[in-house]
Write a protein that holds these residues in place. Structure first.
Motif, PDB file in Angstrom:
ATOM      1  N   UNK A  23       0.886  -1.216  -0.025  1.00  0.00           N
ATOM      2  CA  UNK A  23       0.102   0.039  -0.070  1.00  0.00           C
ATOM      3  C   UNK A  23       0.749   1.177   0.095  1.00  0.00           C
ATOM      4  N   UNK A  24       1.990   1.272   0.790  1.00  0.00           N
ATOM      5  CA  UNK A  24       2.722   2.307   0.741  1.00  0.00           C
ATOM      6  C   UNK A  24       3.451   2.702  -0.732  1.00  0.00           C
ATOM      7  N   UNK A  25       3.894   1.511  -1.369  1.00  0.00           N
ATOM      8  CA  UNK A  25       4.271   1.836  -2.765  1.00  0.00           C
ATOM      9  C   UNK A  25       3.145   2.374  -3.652  1.00  0.00           C
ATOM     10  N   UNK A  55      -2.044  12.093   1.428  1.00  0.00           N
ATOM     11  CA  UNK A  55      -1.524  10.630   1.021  1.00  0.00           C
ATOM     12  C   UNK A  55       0.261  10.568   1.722  1.00  0.00           C
ATOM     13  N   UNK A  56       0.584  11.877   1.647  1.00  0.00           N
ATOM     14  CA  UNK A  56       1.976  11.598   2.147  1.00  0.00           C
ATOM     15  C   UNK A  56       2.015  11.383   3.589  1.00  0.00           C
ATOM     16  N   UNK A  57       1.098  11.893   4.299  1.00  0.00           N
ATOM     17  CA  UNK A  57       1.056  11.746   5.759  1.00  0.00           C
ATOM     18  C   UNK A  57       0.457  10.551   6.132  1.00  0.00           C
ATOM     19  N   UNK A  58      -0.394   9.887   5.445  1.00  0.00           N
ATOM     20  CA  UNK A  58      -1.021   8.551   5.571  1.00  0.00           C
ATOM     21  C   UNK A  58       0.110   7.381   5.214  1.00  0.00           C
ATOM     22  N   UNK A  59       1.017   7.777   4.492  1.00  0.00           N
ATOM     23  CA  UNK A  59       1.835   6.940   3.866  1.00  0.00           C
ATOM     24  C   UNK A  59       2.868   6.701   5.030  1.00  0.00           C
ATOM     25  N   UNK A  60       3.352   7.723   5.567  1.00  0.00           N
ATOM     26  CA  UNK A  60       4.360   7.793   6.648  1.00  0.00           C
ATOM     27  C   UNK A  60       3.750   7.069   8.106  1.00  0.00           C
ATOM     28  N   UNK A  61       2.398   7.580   8.283  1.00  0.00           N
ATOM     29  CA  UNK A  61       1.910   6.727   9.445  1.00  0.00           C
ATOM     30  C   UNK A  61       1.590   5.370   9.298  1.00  0.00           C
ATOM     31  N   UNK A  62       1.122   4.857   8.193  1.00  0.00           N
ATOM     32  CA  UNK A  62       0.986   3.539   7.860  1.00  0.00           C
ATOM     33  C   UNK A  62       2.114   2.686   8.027  1.00  0.00           C
ATOM     34  N   UNK A  63       3.279   3.289   7.639  1.00  0.00           N
ATOM     35  CA  UNK A  63       4.589   2.549   8.158  1.00  0.00           C
ATOM     36  C   UNK A  63       4.872   2.491   9.171  1.00  0.00           C
ATOM     37  N   UNK A  64       4.438   3.301  10.022  1.00  0.00           N
ATOM     38  CA  UNK A  64       5.115   3.249  11.535  1.00  0.00           C
ATOM     39  C   UNK A  64       3.955   2.402  12.183  1.00  0.00           C
ATOM     40  N   UNK A  97      11.561  -4.847  10.895  1.00  0.00           N
ATOM     41  CA  UNK A  97      10.676  -3.925  11.587  1.00  0.00           C
ATOM     42  C   UNK A  97      10.380  -2.527  11.117  1.00  0.00           C
ATOM     43  N   UNK A  98      11.908  -2.265  10.705  1.00  0.00           N
ATOM     44  CA  UNK A  98      12.119  -0.714  10.547  1.00  0.00           C
ATOM     45  C   UNK A  98      11.909  -0.258   9.021  1.00  0.00           C
ATOM     46  N   UNK A  99      11.779  -1.407   8.092  1.00  0.00           N
ATOM     47  CA  UNK A  99      11.415  -1.449   6.796  1.00  0.00           C
ATOM     48  C   UNK A  99      10.339  -0.328   6.259  1.00  0.00           C
ATOM     49  N   UNK A 100       9.102  -0.651   6.769  1.00  0.00           N
ATOM     50  CA  UNK A 100       7.998  -0.048   6.580  1.00  0.00           C
ATOM     51  C   UNK A 100       7.975   1.339   6.969  1.00  0.00           C
ATOM     52  N   UNK A 104       7.920   4.560   4.228  1.00  0.00           N
ATOM     53  CA  UNK A 104       6.665   5.473   4.609  1.00  0.00           C
ATOM     54  C   UNK A 104       7.463   7.074   4.451  1.00  0.00           C
ATOM     55  N   UNK A 105       8.464   7.016   5.077  1.00  0.00           N
ATOM     56  CA  UNK A 105       9.093   8.469   5.138  1.00  0.00           C
ATOM     57  C   UNK A 105       9.601   8.765   3.988  1.00  0.00           C
ATOM     58  N   UNK A 106      10.218   7.914   3.047  1.00  0.00           N
ATOM     59  CA  UNK A 106      10.712   8.153   1.842  1.00  0.00           C
ATOM     60  C   UNK A 106       9.596   8.580   0.981  1.00  0.00           C
ATOM     61  N   UNK A 107       8.384   7.974   1.147  1.00  0.00           N
ATOM     62  CA  UNK A 107       7.255   8.456   0.218  1.00  0.00           C
ATOM     63  C   UNK A 107       6.733   9.955   0.714  1.00  0.00           C
TER      64      UNK A 107
END
Length: 124
Positions: A23-25, A55-64, A97-100, A104-107
């Motif tokens: 989903x982040x992708x 969407x960018x904020x959602x990607x970061x929060x989804x990763x965390x 665990x840190x990959x997502x 998300x921060x990259x996105x």
């Protein structure tokens, strides 16, 4: 050469948990597509910029969120064992665990850079 890079990307995405990484992708592709649309066609009422921002904020929060769920599962597994956990096993689990959140921060950063570019474009 390009197939090796794509293979490594999808390997990391599967390693980081497909439920969170794919989903982040998709959010990355959406943010890029919206940014290109805004650059080419314009965004007079700033709706596209607002969507990219959300969407960018959602990607970061989804990763965390993926990291937190993964760490809770890992700590449950560690607490269930009576033996000591080897350091390489713990380090490998933390890396996964840190990959997502990293993705998300990259996105988030890519989308924010496009918002900065759109702001400069609108000032001209």
């Amino acid at each position: 050469m390009n197939f090796l890079i794509l293979g490594e990307l999808f390997k990391r995405m599967n390693e980081g948990g497909p439920i969170f990484m794919y989903p982040i992708f998709l959010l990355l592709l959406t943010c890029i597509g919206l940014s290109v649309k805004a650059f080419l066609k314009g965004d007079p009422n700033n709706k596209i910029k607002e969507i990219i921002s959300h969407l960018s904020l959602f990607a970061m929060v989804w990763g965390f969120l993926g990291m937190m769920i993964g760490l809770i599962g890992a700590f449950d597994a560690i607490s269930a064992t009576n033996n000591d956990i080897a350091t390489p096993v713990l380090a490998g689990g933390l890396k996964i665990g840190l990959l997502s959140p990293v993705f998300g921060m990259f996105v988030f950063l890519i989308a924010r850079l496009s918002l900065i570019g759109l702001a400069f474009k609108n000032k001209n």
